[in-house]
Design a protein around this motif. Sequence first.
Motif, PDB file in Angstrom:
ATOM      1  N   MET A 238      68.575  15.756  18.122  1.00  0.00           N
ATOM      2  CA  MET A 238      68.794  17.184  18.186  1.00  0.00           C
ATOM      3  C   MET A 238      67.929  17.735  19.310  1.00  0.00           C
ATOM      4  SD  MET A 238      68.359  20.142  15.272  1.00  0.00           S
ATOM      5  CE  MET A 238      70.031  20.040  14.701  1.00  0.00           C
ATOM      6  N   LEU A 239      68.479  18.666  20.060  1.00  0.00           N
ATOM      7  CA  LEU A 239      67.758  19.297  21.155  1.00  0.00           C
ATOM      8  C   LEU A 239      66.815  20.366  20.597  1.00  0.00           C
ATOM      9  CD1 LEU A 239      67.483  19.397  24.256  1.00  0.00           C
ATOM     10  CD2 LEU A 239      69.143  21.275  24.212  1.00  0.00           C
ATOM     11  N   VAL A 240      65.555  20.306  21.018  1.00  0.00           N
ATOM     12  CA  VAL A 240      64.563  21.317  20.645  1.00  0.00           C
ATOM     13  C   VAL A 240      64.192  22.061  21.917  1.00  0.00           C
ATOM     14  CG1 VAL A 240      62.265  21.745  19.704  1.00  0.00           C
ATOM     15  CG2 VAL A 240      63.674  19.894  18.763  1.00  0.00           C
ATOM     16  N   ARG A 241      64.545  23.325  21.947  1.00  0.00           N
ATOM     17  CA  ARG A 241      64.170  24.182  23.079  1.00  0.00           C
ATOM     18  C   ARG A 241      62.921  24.944  22.675  1.00  0.00           C
ATOM     19  NH1 ARG A 241      68.538  28.069  23.966  1.00  0.00           N
ATOM     20  NH2 ARG A 241      68.895  27.866  21.752  1.00  0.00           N
TER      21      ARG A 241
ATOM     22  N   GLY B 223      68.352  17.463   8.586  1.00  0.00           N
ATOM     23  CA  GLY B 223      67.753  18.216   9.671  1.00  0.00           C
ATOM     24  C   GLY B 223      66.449  17.578  10.093  1.00  0.00           C
ATOM     25  N   ILE B 224      65.660  18.323  10.856  1.00  0.00           N
ATOM     26  CA  ILE B 224      64.384  17.785  11.320  1.00  0.00           C
ATOM     27  C   ILE B 224      63.227  18.587  10.728  1.00  0.00           C
ATOM     28  CG2 ILE B 224      65.277  16.764  13.422  1.00  0.00           C
ATOM     29  CD1 ILE B 224      64.303  19.126  14.978  1.00  0.00           C
TER      30      ILE B 224
ATOM     31  N   GLY C 248      56.930  18.037  11.191  1.00  0.00           N
ATOM     32  CA  GLY C 248      56.214  16.822  11.558  1.00  0.00           C
ATOM     33  C   GLY C 248      56.933  16.021  12.635  1.00  0.00           C
ATOM     34  N   GLU C 249      58.267  15.942  12.534  1.00  0.00           N
ATOM     35  CA  GLU C 249      59.037  15.233  13.552  1.00  0.00           C
ATOM     36  C   GLU C 249      58.945  15.933  14.900  1.00  0.00           C
ATOM     37  OE1 GLU C 249      62.575  13.089  11.034  1.00  0.00           O
ATOM     38  OE2 GLU C 249      62.667  15.273  11.224  1.00  0.00           O
ATOM     39  N   ILE C 250      58.946  17.261  14.883  1.00  0.00           N
ATOM     40  CA  ILE C 250      58.810  18.019  16.126  1.00  0.00           C
ATOM     41  C   ILE C 250      57.421  17.811  16.721  1.00  0.00           C
ATOM     42  CG2 ILE C 250      58.609  20.375  17.049  1.00  0.00           C
ATOM     43  CD1 ILE C 250      61.079  21.064  15.390  1.00  0.00           C
TER      44      ILE C 250
ATOM     45  N   VAL D  92      62.932  22.560   9.653  1.00  0.00           N
ATOM     46  CA  VAL D  92      62.944  23.733  10.527  1.00  0.00           C
ATOM     47  C   VAL D  92      64.385  24.199  10.685  1.00  0.00           C
ATOM     48  CG1 VAL D  92      60.850  22.971  11.711  1.00  0.00           C
ATOM     49  CG2 VAL D  92      63.089  22.425  12.675  1.00  0.00           C
ATOM     50  N   PRO D  93      64.595  25.505  10.882  1.00  0.00           N
ATOM     51  CA  PRO D  93      65.967  26.007  11.003  1.00  0.00           C
ATOM     52  C   PRO D  93      66.550  25.749  12.389  1.00  0.00           C
ATOM     53  CG  PRO D  93      64.415  27.801  11.246  1.00  0.00           C
ATOM     54  CD  PRO D  93      63.613  26.582  10.902  1.00  0.00           C
ATOM     55  N   ALA D  94      67.868  25.615  12.428  1.00  0.00           N
ATOM     56  CA  ALA D  94      68.582  25.528  13.702  1.00  0.00           C
ATOM     57  C   ALA D  94      69.003  26.940  14.101  1.00  0.00           C
ATOM     58  CB  ALA D  94      69.801  24.627  13.572  1.00  0.00           C
TER      59      ALA D  94
END
Length: 143
Positions: free
Chosen positions: A1-4, A29-30, A33-35, A69-71
């Motif tokens: 998933m892309l995290v901007r 989802g993510i 901690g993964e982020i 975390v929300p998308a």
Amino acid sequence: MLVRYYIPEHGDDPAHPNAFVVNPRSQGGITLGEIKDAFPLSGDFFFRFKKNFQSGHIWLDVAEDHLMVPAFGGDVLAKVQVKALLTTAGESAEPVAVAAATAPLVGDVDVDVGGGVSEANLVGTWAMETFLAQHFVKTPTQP
């Protein structure tokens, strides 16, 4: 998933965020901690995540690594702050739940969390949206 993401203290422009990819460990989802594990910069950061809410959006403060975390718009959009700058400015380095909200018909508003709200109160999209709609008092943002 892309995290901007963008970091206001670094002069990043929210209209042109930085980005990195996170491969989620689960289909749900993510997590924060993964982020944090995949975040390309070193340092101690606090993450706020943009989420649709009613006819606007909110910035959701996620403080525990195991929470999802929300998308937003199919990606994750994070406003990242340097924790050292938060503490030197006299603010807590561990905000509780929600930092700010926007309601287009009302303009910019701040959301006052207060009252001992914990992240556990905000688990699940329906529960979170119901909780926010019933318990937050919106006040105009000061210029």
